[in-house]
Design an enzyme around this catalytic site. Structure first.
Site, short mmCIF file in Angstrom:
data_model
loop_
_atom_site.label_atom_id
_atom_site.label_comp_id
_atom_site.label_asym_id
_atom_site.label_seq_id
_atom_site.Cartn_x
_atom_site.Cartn_y
_atom_site.Cartn_z
N LYS A 13 0.83 -1.21 0.00
CA LYS A 13 0.00 0.00 0.00
C LYS A 13 0.87 1.27 0.00
O LYS A 13 0.60 2.20 -0.74
CB LYS A 13 -0.93 0.02 1.23
CG LYS A 13 -1.94 -1.12 1.25
CD LYS A 13 -2.94 -0.97 2.38
CE LYS A 13 -2.36 -1.26 3.74
NZ LYS A 13 -2.05 -2.68 4.00
N ARG A 86 -9.89 0.45 8.30
CA ARG A 86 -9.42 -0.91 8.56
C ARG A 86 -10.53 -1.77 9.15
O ARG A 86 -10.32 -2.95 9.42
CB ARG A 86 -8.25 -0.86 9.55
CG ARG A 86 -6.88 -1.00 8.88
CD ARG A 86 -5.86 -0.90 9.98
NE ARG A 86 -4.61 -1.51 9.66
CZ ARG A 86 -3.57 -0.89 9.11
NH1 ARG A 86 -3.70 0.35 8.74
NH2 ARG A 86 -2.43 -1.51 8.93
N ARG A 125 11.33 -6.01 4.91
CA ARG A 125 11.11 -4.56 4.74
C ARG A 125 12.03 -3.75 5.66
O ARG A 125 12.22 -4.07 6.84
CB ARG A 125 9.65 -4.25 5.06
CG ARG A 125 9.33 -2.77 5.01
CD ARG A 125 7.88 -2.51 4.80
NE ARG A 125 7.05 -2.82 5.95
CZ ARG A 125 5.73 -2.64 5.96
NH1 ARG A 125 5.11 -2.20 4.88
NH2 ARG A 125 5.02 -2.93 7.03
N ARG A 158 10.86 -2.09 11.20
CA ARG A 158 9.76 -1.75 12.11
C ARG A 158 9.56 -2.87 13.12
O ARG A 158 9.63 -4.04 12.76
CB ARG A 158 8.47 -1.54 11.30
CG ARG A 158 8.35 -0.16 10.69
CD ARG A 158 7.24 -0.06 9.69
NE ARG A 158 5.97 -0.63 10.13
CZ ARG A 158 4.84 -0.53 9.43
NH1 ARG A 158 4.83 0.11 8.27
NH2 ARG A 158 3.73 -1.07 9.86
N ARG A 169 -0.92 -9.26 13.19
CA ARG A 169 -1.43 -8.28 12.21
C ARG A 169 -2.26 -8.97 11.13
O ARG A 169 -3.28 -8.45 10.70
CB ARG A 169 -0.26 -7.51 11.59
CG ARG A 169 0.39 -6.58 12.59
CD ARG A 169 1.69 -6.03 12.09
NE ARG A 169 1.51 -5.10 10.97
CZ ARG A 169 2.47 -4.80 10.11
NH1 ARG A 169 3.66 -5.38 10.20
NH2 ARG A 169 2.24 -3.94 9.15
P1 AMP Z 1 0.41 0.50 8.71
O1 AMP Z 1 1.59 1.37 8.53
O2 AMP Z 1 -0.76 0.92 7.86
O3 AMP Z 1 0.75 -0.96 8.53
O4 AMP Z 1 -0.08 0.66 10.23
C1 AMP Z 1 0.75 0.32 11.30
C2 AMP Z 1 -0.06 0.15 12.57
O5 AMP Z 1 -0.74 1.38 12.88
C3 AMP Z 1 -1.17 -0.89 12.49
O6 AMP Z 1 -0.71 -2.20 12.72
C4 AMP Z 1 -2.12 -0.39 13.58
O7 AMP Z 1 -1.61 -0.70 14.87
C5 AMP Z 1 -2.03 1.12 13.42
N1 AMP Z 1 -3.05 1.64 12.47
C6 AMP Z 1 -2.85 2.17 11.23
N2 AMP Z 1 -4.01 2.52 10.66
C7 AMP Z 1 -4.99 2.20 11.55
C8 AMP Z 1 -6.41 2.27 11.54
N3 AMP Z 1 -7.09 2.75 10.48
N4 AMP Z 1 -7.08 1.84 12.64
C9 AMP Z 1 -6.43 1.36 13.71
N5 AMP Z 1 -5.11 1.22 13.78
C10 AMP Z 1 -4.37 1.64 12.71
#
Ligand code: AMP
Length: 212
Positions: A13, A86, A125, A158, A169
């Site tokens: 993404k 999400r 990553r 990360r 996740r």
């Molecule tokens: P990402 O970078 O999109 O993979 O997001 C990393 C982490 O941020 C996720 O595993 C969640 O803990 C949190 N996060 C990101 N977007 C959301 C969302 N829309 N709702 C809840 N938690 C989020």
């Protein structure tokens, strides 16, 4: 054109959003990036979010929504939403938010890929600590190991890309996020994009769905 990108963690993404910004001038809104910035700043909100993120769980809606509203208000449309919604509840909240601002959501692109490829992508990553650029030790390595090509910042893994957290996740994704397929199908704006392959090939597929 306003779009949502959703799919499992590691599907690409962030990479595709960066291409949409570069090639089509879209505005990237990533709730994950917003949350990581807030963690870096070290405020109370960031501290609360960090514990959820480190465990691979979803951060509570009130925190994420506050950040999202700020980002939408700062922009002028033409956005790509990455990592939000999400959950179906978040999708409903987004609909309400956009409706009240008379903004139309044109497409929800579901990015799909098999589990094995996902795990390989996530564990390899690496992210630049300074500018956030994303690399992969095997598929998109930096020119100098451990250093960002564009700003020479240090690359790091990360915490939530560890194998243990990846499992959580993925489970969260299946339970909470996958139902968005139905939600956006019913809304008539869903397109499924095969995300296996080189990032430019995937971008080509994605671009087609934006035109048709
Ligand atoms: P990402 O970078 O999109 O993979 O997001 C990393 C982490 O941020 C996720 O595993 C969640 O803990 C949190 N996060 C990101 N977007 C959301 C969302 N829309 N709702 C809840 N938690 C989020």
């Amino acid at each position: 054109m306003n779009i949502v990108l959703f799919g499992p963690p590691g599907v690409g993404k962030g990479t595709q959003s960066a291409l949409l910004v570069k090639k089509l001038g879209m505005v990237h809104i990533s709730t994950g990036d917003l949350l990581r910035s807030s963690v870096k700043e070290g405020g109370a909100l960031g501290l609360k979010a960090k514990s959820y993120m480190d465990r691979g769980e979803l951060v509570p809606d009130e925190i994420v929504l506050e950040m999202l509203v700020g980002a939408i208000n700062r922009g002028n449309g033409n956005f790509v939403l990455d990592g939000f919604p999400r959950t179906v509840a978040q999708a409903r909240a987004l609909d309400g938010l956009l409706e009240s601002r008379k903004i139309k959501l044109n497409r929800a692109l579901f990015m799909e890929i098999d589990d094995l490829t996902l795990k390989e992508r996530l564990t390899g990553r690496r992210v630049c600590r300074e500018c956030g650029a994303v690399y992969h030790v095997k598929f998109e390595p930096p020119k100098v190991e451990g250093k960002c090509d564009s700003c020479s910042g240090a690359l790091y893994q990360r915490k939530d890309d560890s194998e243990e957290v990846i499992g959580v996740r993925l489970a969260t994704y299946r339970k909470e996020t996958a139902p968005l397929k139905d939600y956006y199908e019913k809304a008539g704006i869903l397109k499924a994009v095969d995300c296996d392959g080189d990032s430019m090939v995937v971008f080509g597929r994605l671009e087609k769905f934006l035109k048709n």
